[in-house]
Design an enzyme around this catalytic site. Structure first.
Site, PDB file in Angstrom:
ATOM      1  CG  ASP A  65      35.857  31.016  35.533  1.00  0.00           C
ATOM      2  OD1 ASP A  65      34.854  30.982  34.761  1.00  0.00           O
ATOM      3  OD2 ASP A  65      35.375  30.601  36.893  1.00  0.00           O
TER       4      ASP A  65
ATOM      5  CE  LYS B 206      41.431  32.934  35.630  1.00  0.00           C
ATOM      6  NZ  LYS B 206      41.207  31.454  36.603  1.00  0.00           N
TER       7      LYS B 206
END
Length: 99
Positions: A26, A7
């Site tokens: 997320d 991420k």
């Protein structure tokens, strides 16, 4: 990128260098992807792979930002504001309580 997770690497590459190497997943992106019926997957890696197949590569970073914004401002985890939702016509969950 060594030393960071997928991420974070996707955020840095997309935002700082305008390189779309993946979709940033997320909590908001994962939640909205499920609510909008974009995937049935639950792990960030599998959600990312599902979204990569649906979204053109040049829009991966921007798409992540759109879902994050929408998840923070309108489609929150506990009390989504379905009455004012900009995506209501596209949402299979509209009017259904979500958890």
């Amino acid at each position: 990128m060594d030393g960071v997770g997928r991420k974070t690497a996707n955020v840095v590459l997309g935002n700082a260098f305008n390189l779309n190497h993946g979709v940033v997943v997320d909590t908001h992106v994962a939640r909205l992807s499920l609510r909008l019926g974009l995937t049935r997957e639950s792990t960030p890696e599998k959600v990312e792979q599902a979204l990569i197949k649906l979204v053109p590569r040049e829009q991966w970073t921007l798409f992540s930002h759109w879902l994050i914004w929408h998840g923070r401002r309108r489609c929150t985890a506990r009390s989504p504001d379905c009455a004012h939702c900009e995506l209501a016509q596209l949402c299979p969950k509209i009017g259904v309580e979500t958890k």
